[in-house]
Motif scaffolding. Structure first.
Motif, PDB file in Angstrom:
ATOM      1  N   TYR A 159       5.086  12.784  -8.011  1.00  6.85           N
ATOM      2  CA  TYR A 159       4.992  11.667  -7.064  1.00  6.85           C
ATOM      3  C   TYR A 159       3.756  11.837  -6.178  1.00  6.85           C
ATOM      4  N   ARG A 160       3.628  13.022  -5.596  1.00 10.35           N
ATOM      5  CA  ARG A 160       2.509  13.292  -4.691  1.00 10.35           C
ATOM      6  C   ARG A 160       1.163  13.164  -5.409  1.00 10.35           C
ATOM      7  N   GLY A 161       1.118  13.687  -6.632  1.00 14.06           N
ATOM      8  CA  GLY A 161      -0.131  13.620  -7.384  1.00 14.06           C
ATOM      9  C   GLY A 161      -0.572  12.203  -7.685  1.00 14.06           C
ATOM     10  N   LEU A 162       0.376  11.283  -7.761  1.00 10.33           N
ATOM     11  CA  LEU A 162       0.041   9.881  -7.991  1.00 10.33           C
ATOM     12  C   LEU A 162      -0.171   9.115  -6.694  1.00 10.33           C
ATOM     13  N   LEU A 163       0.595   9.475  -5.655  1.00  7.67           N
ATOM     14  CA  LEU A 163       0.539   8.703  -4.415  1.00  7.67           C
ATOM     15  C   LEU A 163      -0.772   8.905  -3.660  1.00  7.67           C
ATOM     16  N   ILE A 164      -1.322  10.106  -3.682  1.00 10.71           N
ATOM     17  CA  ILE A 164      -2.555  10.373  -2.933  1.00 10.71           C
ATOM     18  C   ILE A 164      -3.709   9.485  -3.417  1.00 10.71           C
ATOM     19  N   PRO A 165      -4.005   9.449  -4.718  1.00 11.93           N
ATOM     20  CA  PRO A 165      -5.080   8.532  -5.156  1.00 11.93           C
ATOM     21  C   PRO A 165      -4.685   7.064  -5.019  1.00 11.93           C
ATOM     22  N   PHE A 166      -3.397   6.764  -5.150  1.00 10.95           N
ATOM     23  CA  PHE A 166      -2.950   5.382  -4.972  1.00 10.95           C
ATOM     24  C   PHE A 166      -3.222   4.907  -3.545  1.00 10.95           C
ATOM     25  N   THR A 167      -2.961   5.767  -2.576  1.00 17.62           N
ATOM     26  CA  THR A 167      -3.197   5.415  -1.177  1.00 17.62           C
ATOM     27  C   THR A 167      -4.664   5.102  -0.929  1.00 17.62           C
ATOM     28  N   ALA A 168      -5.543   5.863  -1.554  1.00 15.46           N
ATOM     29  CA  ALA A 168      -6.982   5.673  -1.348  1.00 15.46           C
ATOM     30  C   ALA A 168      -7.542   4.471  -2.086  1.00 15.46           C
ATOM     31  N   ARG A 169      -6.773   3.916  -2.984  1.00 16.05           N
ATOM     32  CA  ARG A 169      -7.297   2.894  -3.889  1.00 16.05           C
ATOM     33  C   ARG A 169      -7.559   1.556  -3.210  1.00 16.05           C
ATOM     34  N   SER A 170      -6.836   1.270  -2.132  1.00 16.42           N
ATOM     35  CA  SER A 170      -6.950  -0.058  -1.543  1.00 16.42           C
ATOM     36  C   SER A 170      -6.676   0.003  -0.056  1.00 16.42           C
ATOM     37  N   MET A 171      -6.793  -1.159   0.590  1.00 21.08           N
ATOM     38  CA  MET A 171      -6.533  -1.270   2.023  1.00 21.08           C
ATOM     39  C   MET A 171      -5.663  -2.509   2.260  1.00 21.08           C
ATOM     40  N   GLY A 172      -5.243  -2.688   3.505  1.00 19.35           N
ATOM     41  CA  GLY A 172      -4.442  -3.858   3.844  1.00 19.35           C
ATOM     42  C   GLY A 172      -2.981  -3.502   4.032  1.00 19.35           C
ATOM     43  N   ARG A 173      -2.305  -4.280   4.856  1.00 22.74           N
ATOM     44  CA  ARG A 173      -0.918  -3.957   5.201  1.00 22.74           C
ATOM     45  C   ARG A 173       0.020  -3.950   3.996  1.00 22.74           C
ATOM     46  N   ARG A 174      -0.184  -4.887   3.094  1.00 21.04           N
ATOM     47  CA  ARG A 174       0.714  -4.925   1.935  1.00 21.04           C
ATOM     48  C   ARG A 174       0.623  -3.630   1.136  1.00 21.04           C
ATOM     49  N   HIS A 175      -0.593  -3.152   0.981  1.00 21.37           N
ATOM     50  CA  HIS A 175      -0.795  -1.889   0.268  1.00 21.37           C
ATOM     51  C   HIS A 175      -0.167  -0.730   1.047  1.00 21.37           C
ATOM     52  N   TYR A 176      -0.391  -0.713   2.345  1.00 20.81           N
ATOM     53  CA  TYR A 176       0.161   0.371   3.154  1.00 20.81           C
ATOM     54  C   TYR A 176       1.688   0.340   3.142  1.00 20.81           C
ATOM     55  N   GLN A 177       2.262  -0.846   3.140  1.00 19.47           N
ATOM     56  CA  GLN A 177       3.721  -0.970   3.073  1.00 19.47           C
ATOM     57  C   GLN A 177       4.266  -0.383   1.776  1.00 19.47           C
ATOM     58  N   GLU A 178       3.514  -0.585   0.694  1.00 17.52           N
ATOM     59  CA  GLU A 178       3.940  -0.020  -0.587  1.00 17.52           C
ATOM     60  C   GLU A 178       3.863   1.507  -0.551  1.00 17.52           C
ATOM     61  N   VAL A 179       2.818   2.020   0.092  1.00 17.60           N
ATOM     62  CA  VAL A 179       2.693   3.474   0.250  1.00 17.60           C
ATOM     63  C   VAL A 179       3.888   4.030   1.015  1.00 17.60           C
ATOM     64  N   VAL A 180       4.241   3.362   2.111  1.00 21.74           N
ATOM     65  CA  VAL A 180       5.359   3.821   2.934  1.00 21.74           C
ATOM     66  C   VAL A 180       6.679   3.733   2.166  1.00 21.74           C
ATOM     67  N   THR A 181       6.831   2.702   1.336  1.00 23.08           N
ATOM     68  CA  THR A 181       8.038   2.590   0.513  1.00 23.08           C
ATOM     69  C   THR A 181       8.168   3.790  -0.416  1.00 23.08           C
ATOM     70  N   HIS A 182       7.064   4.171  -1.045  1.00 26.11           N
ATOM     71  CA  HIS A 182       7.088   5.344  -1.926  1.00 26.11           C
ATOM     72  C   HIS A 182       7.375   6.619  -1.131  1.00 26.11           C
ATOM     73  N   LEU A 183       6.797   6.718   0.057  1.00 26.76           N
ATOM     74  CA  LEU A 183       7.054   7.894   0.884  1.00 26.76           C
ATOM     75  C   LEU A 183       8.533   7.968   1.279  1.00 26.76           C
ATOM     76  N   GLY A 184       9.107   6.813   1.573  1.00 14.80           N
ATOM     77  CA  GLY A 184      10.535   6.792   1.898  1.00 14.80           C
ATOM     78  C   GLY A 184      11.388   7.300   0.756  1.00 14.80           C
ATOM     79  N   ALA A 185      10.990   6.962  -0.479  1.00 14.14           N
ATOM     80  CA  ALA A 185      11.716   7.452  -1.652  1.00 14.14           C
ATOM     81  C   ALA A 185      11.511   8.957  -1.819  1.00 14.14           C
ATOM     82  N   MET A 186      10.299   9.422  -1.578  1.00 22.34           N
ATOM     83  CA  MET A 186      10.019  10.850  -1.719  1.00 22.34           C
ATOM     84  C   MET A 186      10.783  11.676  -0.694  1.00 22.34           C
TER      85      MET A 186
END
Length: 222
Positions: A159-186
């Motif tokens: 999960y971590r190995g995928l989430l770190i580059p995923f976080t860097a891939r884009s910007m904007g609240r929708r993207h950040y919300q998706e990052v936080v959703t994944h973090l909540g699952a982790m």
């Protein structure tokens, strides 16, 4: 019907049904089998269902083979269970191997169906390998509850190995919300609490110049 059934799968099925009602079982079966070989898989679904009724009474080998193909086309677990019930332990081993071989290498529905087959059969190592090999956060998320309970460290690391580059891939609240959703699952993966806190701290530091990101990260504390 007899004059026009060759070009149309629906007409062929109607013709085969009529032949069966008239007691011409062998010819009805031949007409349907010819259609299955002529028409693409999904266009031949009705013919395959028709053949199942005949094969069940005449040939268990054909019945099992046809059920397997119907399951692969329709992804109906009722068909899967019926296939398993109709097979001896040895026969099922061979059929399961055929199902796995057919689904291996597929993407999309076939990919998730293979994981579901592994889980249904209690083949958790195989399911884990297949999920992690996808390299996709959405797939990890889909199977997190069942697989992270058995492989917490490996699942968290993937999960971590995928989430770190995923976080860097884009910007904007929708993207950040998706990052936080994944973090909540982790965060729910047991035994990885320290690694989770380090990851969150690292992301906050990395993106400390993004107020919207930090704002969304606050939802982790709610």
């Amino acid at each position: 019907l007899e004059r026009h059934y060759r070009e149309d799968g629906d007409l062929r099925l109607l013709f085969a049904e009529r032949l069966l009602r008239e007691g011409e079982v062998t010819r009805a079966m031949e007409i349907a089998e010819e259609g299955v070989s002529v028409f693409p898989d999904r266009r031949a679904l009705g013919l395959r269902r028709f053949l199942s009724r005949i094969y069940r009474e005449s040939s268990m080998d054909k019945y099992r083979e046809n059920l397997m193909k119907l399951f692969l086309l329709e992804r109906d677990w009722g068909l899967y269970d019926e296939l398993k019930r109709a097979s001896s332990e040895e026969e099922w081993g061979g059929l399961l191997g055929d199902i796995v071989k057919n689904l291996s290498g597929r993407r999309g529905f076939g990919e998730s169906l293979l994981v579901d087959v592994y889980l249904r059969e209690g083949m958790f190592d195989e399911a884990r390998r297949e999920v992690l090999a996808t390299g996709r956060l959405d797939v990890l998320s889909r199977y997190r509850r069942v697989l992270s309970a058995r492989y917490p460290k490996e699942y968290f690391d993937a999960y971590r190995g995928l989430l770190i580059p995923f976080t860097a891939r884009s910007m904007g609240r929708r993207h950040y919300q998706e990052v936080v959703t994944h973090l909540g699952a982790m965060r729910e993966i047991e035994g990885c609490e320290d690694e989770f806190e380090k990851l969150v701290a690292s992301l906050k530091e990395e993106y400390s110049n993004r107020p919207a990101f930090l704002d969304e990260m606050r939802h982790l504390d709610e």
